[in-house]
Each structure stands twice: as structure tokens, then as C-alpha cells.
Design a protein around this motif. Structure first.
Motif, mmCIF file in Angstrom:
data_model
loop_
_atom_site.group_PDB
_atom_site.id
_atom_site.type_symbol
_atom_site.label_atom_id
_atom_site.label_comp_id
_atom_site.label_asym_id
_atom_site.label_seq_id
_atom_site.Cartn_x
_atom_site.Cartn_y
_atom_site.Cartn_z
ATOM 1 N N TYR A 60 9.652 0.993 -11.882
ATOM 2 C CA TYR A 60 8.247 1.398 -11.903
ATOM 3 C C TYR A 60 7.350 0.272 -11.364
ATOM 4 O O TYR A 60 6.479 0.515 -10.525
ATOM 5 C CB TYR A 60 7.823 1.792 -13.320
ATOM 6 C CG TYR A 60 6.339 2.001 -13.457
ATOM 7 C CD1 TYR A 60 5.740 3.166 -13.003
ATOM 8 C CD2 TYR A 60 5.526 1.002 -14.003
ATOM 9 C CE1 TYR A 60 4.372 3.356 -13.098
ATOM 10 C CE2 TYR A 60 4.165 1.186 -14.109
ATOM 11 C CZ TYR A 60 3.586 2.358 -13.662
ATOM 12 O OH TYR A 60 2.230 2.533 -13.751
ATOM 13 N N LYS A 61 7.568 -0.941 -11.842
ATOM 14 C CA LYS A 61 6.750 -2.072 -11.399
ATOM 15 C C LYS A 61 6.935 -2.339 -9.909
ATOM 16 O O LYS A 61 5.978 -2.665 -9.210
ATOM 17 C CB LYS A 61 7.079 -3.320 -12.229
ATOM 18 C CG LYS A 61 6.560 -3.251 -13.662
ATOM 19 C CD LYS A 61 6.965 -4.450 -14.487
ATOM 20 C CE LYS A 61 6.167 -5.669 -14.244
ATOM 21 N NZ LYS A 61 4.804 -5.696 -14.708
ATOM 22 N N GLN A 62 8.157 -2.184 -9.422
ATOM 23 C CA GLN A 62 8.428 -2.398 -8.000
ATOM 24 C C GLN A 62 7.720 -1.341 -7.142
ATOM 25 O O GLN A 62 7.129 -1.673 -6.116
ATOM 26 C CB GLN A 62 9.937 -2.356 -7.743
ATOM 27 C CG GLN A 62 10.673 -3.578 -8.236
ATOM 28 C CD GLN A 62 10.374 -4.790 -7.391
ATOM 29 O OE1 GLN A 62 10.593 -4.785 -6.184
ATOM 30 N NE2 GLN A 62 9.869 -5.840 -8.016
ATOM 31 N N ILE A 63 7.787 -0.091 -7.561
ATOM 32 C CA ILE A 63 7.117 0.987 -6.819
ATOM 33 C C ILE A 63 5.609 0.775 -6.832
ATOM 34 O O ILE A 63 4.947 0.887 -5.796
ATOM 35 C CB ILE A 63 7.496 2.368 -7.402
ATOM 36 C CG1 ILE A 63 8.967 2.678 -7.101
ATOM 37 C CG2 ILE A 63 6.587 3.462 -6.848
ATOM 38 C CD1 ILE A 63 9.511 3.893 -7.826
ATOM 39 N N LYS A 64 5.075 0.445 -7.994
ATOM 40 C CA LYS A 64 3.630 0.201 -8.117
ATOM 41 C C LYS A 64 3.193 -0.960 -7.224
ATOM 42 O O LYS A 64 2.198 -0.863 -6.508
ATOM 43 C CB LYS A 64 3.286 -0.086 -9.581
ATOM 44 C CG LYS A 64 1.822 -0.267 -9.849
ATOM 45 C CD LYS A 64 1.575 -0.508 -11.326
ATOM 46 C CE LYS A 64 0.127 -0.855 -11.563
ATOM 47 N NZ LYS A 64 -0.125 -1.282 -12.929
ATOM 48 N N GLN A 65 3.956 -2.027 -7.241
ATOM 49 C CA GLN A 65 3.642 -3.194 -6.419
ATOM 50 C C GLN A 65 3.719 -2.847 -4.925
ATOM 51 O O GLN A 65 2.854 -3.252 -4.145
ATOM 52 C CB GLN A 65 4.605 -4.333 -6.737
ATOM 53 C CG GLN A 65 4.325 -5.611 -5.976
ATOM 54 C CD GLN A 65 5.335 -6.710 -6.317
ATOM 55 O OE1 GLN A 65 6.330 -6.475 -6.993
ATOM 56 N NE2 GLN A 65 5.070 -7.891 -5.828
ATOM 57 N N SER A 66 4.713 -2.077 -4.533
ATOM 58 C CA SER A 66 4.861 -1.670 -3.133
ATOM 59 C C SER A 66 3.680 -0.822 -2.681
ATOM 60 O O SER A 66 3.156 -1.013 -1.576
ATOM 61 C CB SER A 66 6.169 -0.897 -2.966
ATOM 62 O OG SER A 66 6.291 -0.397 -1.668
ATOM 63 N N ARG A 67 3.250 0.098 -3.520
ATOM 64 C CA ARG A 67 2.100 0.951 -3.181
ATOM 65 C C ARG A 67 0.823 0.140 -3.058
ATOM 66 O O ARG A 67 0.007 0.390 -2.179
ATOM 67 C CB ARG A 67 1.935 2.057 -4.224
ATOM 68 C CG ARG A 67 2.989 3.126 -4.116
ATOM 69 C CD ARG A 67 2.780 4.220 -5.116
ATOM 70 N NE ARG A 67 3.792 5.248 -4.949
ATOM 71 C CZ ARG A 67 4.029 6.193 -5.822
ATOM 72 N NH1 ARG A 67 3.328 6.279 -6.928
ATOM 73 N NH2 ARG A 67 4.978 7.084 -5.598
ATOM 74 N N GLU B 130 0.602 -3.023 -2.227
ATOM 75 C CA GLU B 130 0.688 -3.810 -0.995
ATOM 76 C C GLU B 130 0.404 -2.945 0.229
ATOM 77 O O GLU B 130 -0.279 -3.392 1.152
ATOM 78 C CB GLU B 130 2.067 -4.465 -0.877
ATOM 79 C CG GLU B 130 2.250 -5.650 -1.794
ATOM 80 C CD GLU B 130 3.647 -6.262 -1.701
ATOM 81 O OE1 GLU B 130 4.378 -5.980 -0.729
ATOM 82 O OE2 GLU B 130 3.997 -7.026 -2.611
ATOM 83 N N LYS B 131 0.911 -1.726 0.249
ATOM 84 C CA LYS B 131 0.648 -0.817 1.360
ATOM 85 C C LYS B 131 -0.838 -0.482 1.447
ATOM 86 O O LYS B 131 -1.411 -0.435 2.532
ATOM 87 C CB LYS B 131 1.478 0.468 1.218
ATOM 88 C CG LYS B 131 2.935 0.279 1.551
ATOM 89 C CD LYS B 131 3.703 1.571 1.394
ATOM 90 C CE LYS B 131 5.165 1.372 1.713
ATOM 91 N NZ LYS B 131 5.947 2.593 1.514
ATOM 92 N N LYS C 177 -3.300 -2.306 0.302
ATOM 93 C CA LYS C 177 -3.992 -3.542 0.677
ATOM 94 C C LYS C 177 -3.887 -3.799 2.184
ATOM 95 O O LYS C 177 -4.846 -4.264 2.804
ATOM 96 C CB LYS C 177 -3.375 -4.717 -0.101
ATOM 97 C CG LYS C 177 -4.008 -6.044 0.148
ATOM 98 C CD LYS C 177 -3.310 -7.112 -0.684
ATOM 99 C CE LYS C 177 -3.749 -8.490 -0.313
ATOM 100 N NZ LYS C 177 -3.007 -9.509 -1.051
ATOM 101 N N ASN C 178 -2.737 -3.490 2.757
ATOM 102 C CA ASN C 178 -2.504 -3.720 4.190
ATOM 103 C C ASN C 178 -2.920 -2.541 5.048
ATOM 104 O O ASN C 178 -2.737 -2.550 6.269
ATOM 105 C CB ASN C 178 -1.039 -4.060 4.444
ATOM 106 C CG ASN C 178 -0.641 -5.366 3.812
ATOM 107 O OD1 ASN C 178 -1.453 -6.277 3.656
ATOM 108 N ND2 ASN C 178 0.615 -5.475 3.432
ATOM 109 N N GLY C 179 -3.443 -1.483 4.423
ATOM 110 C CA GLY C 179 -3.924 -0.326 5.163
ATOM 111 C C GLY C 179 -2.834 0.526 5.780
ATOM 112 O O GLY C 179 -3.032 1.180 6.793
ATOM 113 N N ILE C 180 -1.682 0.534 5.158
ATOM 114 C CA ILE C 180 -0.547 1.326 5.696
ATOM 115 C C ILE C 180 -0.502 2.676 5.014
ATOM 116 O O ILE C 180 -0.677 2.878 3.893
ATOM 117 C CB ILE C 180 0.802 0.579 5.487
ATOM 118 C CG1 ILE C 180 0.783 -0.714 6.259
ATOM 119 C CG2 ILE C 180 1.957 1.454 5.931
ATOM 120 C CD1 ILE C 180 1.994 -1.589 6.024
#
Length: 155
Positions: free
Chosen positions: A140-147, A149-150, A152-155
Motif C-alpha cells: 500500500y505504501k509503495q503504491i501510494k508513494q508511486s502515485r 511521485e507520478k 508530482k512529475n505530471g505523469i
């Protein structure tokens, strides 16, 4: 870091003690109960999940201790990982070390939850549930962190 370590140690001790007390009851006091959907029935697992690697029965406890030692060294060298994931790490270590203690104490892991309504499922224990919960929290934490970051980077 000190706060996280105290919380992790408390969670570890509570989970470990609860698991060992319950396992003692099943292994020594005959706490078996049959139910229509789920039964509480003593079983020993000489392998890992779903009895895999049971042929390593006598060596598995030492292999697992080495893995825990390597994980501990990794966390000691990467304190930021511990700080980020102290809750699931406490659950993983408590469940894992409790199951390892079973191998030394009883010769195998003490399992007792047996789901048998509609389909038969593997027999498992409280430590297994805590290990699974720790893994779910990490994912859960990994998915949340990935989202994040995406986003934040406008992806």
C-alpha cells in the motif's frame, strides 16, 4: 527515530506474546474447536507457506534465522527504510520470529485456523496473518508513494 523504535518494539512484543500464548494453548491445552465454516484445529507445518520446502524441515529454522539476521543488518545500515516502514517491519519480524521459535520449540510451526466452508484453505496462525498484514501495508505504501511521485512529475 527513537519514537519509531519504541512503537515497533511495543508492537513486536505484543504480537509475539499473543501469538506464542495462543500457540501454547493449541499445542498443550487442546483448544481445538470444530465449526461449520472454520475450525480451530492443531496442525504442524514443517515447511513454509502451504508446506513448501518441508523437505528442509530440520534446516529451515537456521535458513530463516540467517534471513532475519541479513534483514536486521540491512535495516541497521538503512535507517531511513526502518523509519518509513517501522510498523510493517515490526509485524513481519514478530510473526516471522514467532514462527521460527515454533520450529525450535515444537519441531514445526503451530497452525490452527482452518477454513473449510465452500472450499478448503490452508491452515494458518495469527503470526501468518500479521506477516500478511505487514506485506499489505508495504505494498500500500509503495503504491501510494508511486502515485504521489507520478502526480508530482505530471505523469
Amino acid at each position: 527515530m527513537k519514537k519509531e523504535l519504541k512503537i515497533a518494539a511495543t508492537i513486536f512484543v505484543v504480537v509475539f506474546i499473543i501469538d506464542q500464548v495462543v500457540k501454547y494453548g493449541f499445542a498443550n491445552l487442546g483448544w481445538d474447536v470444530d465449526g461449520p465454516y472454520m475450525s480451530l484445529k492443531l496442525a504442524y507445518n514443517y515447511g513454509v507457506a502451504f508446506s513448501m520446502f518441508s523437505f528442509l524441515e530440520h534446516y529451515l529454522k537456521y535458513i530463516q534465522l540467517v534471513i532475519v539476521l541479513i534483514a536486521t543488518i540491512y535495516l541497521f545500515m538503512n535507517k531511513t527504510v526502518f523509519k518509513e516502514y517501522y510498523l510493517p517491519i515490526a509485524l513481519l519480524f514478530a510473526g516471522g520470529l514467532s514462527n521460527i521459535l515454533d520450529r525450535f520449540t515444537y519441531g514445526g510451526v503451530v497452525d490452527y485456523f482452518y477454513w473449510h466452508y465452500g472450499f478448503e484453505f490452508a491452515i494458518f496462525n495469527f503470526a501468518d496473518v500479521m506477516i500478511d498484514l505487514g506485506v499489505v501495508i508495504i505494498i500500500y505504501k509503495q503504491i501510494k508513494q508511486s502515485r504521489e511521485e507520478k502526480k508530482k512529475n505530471g505523469i
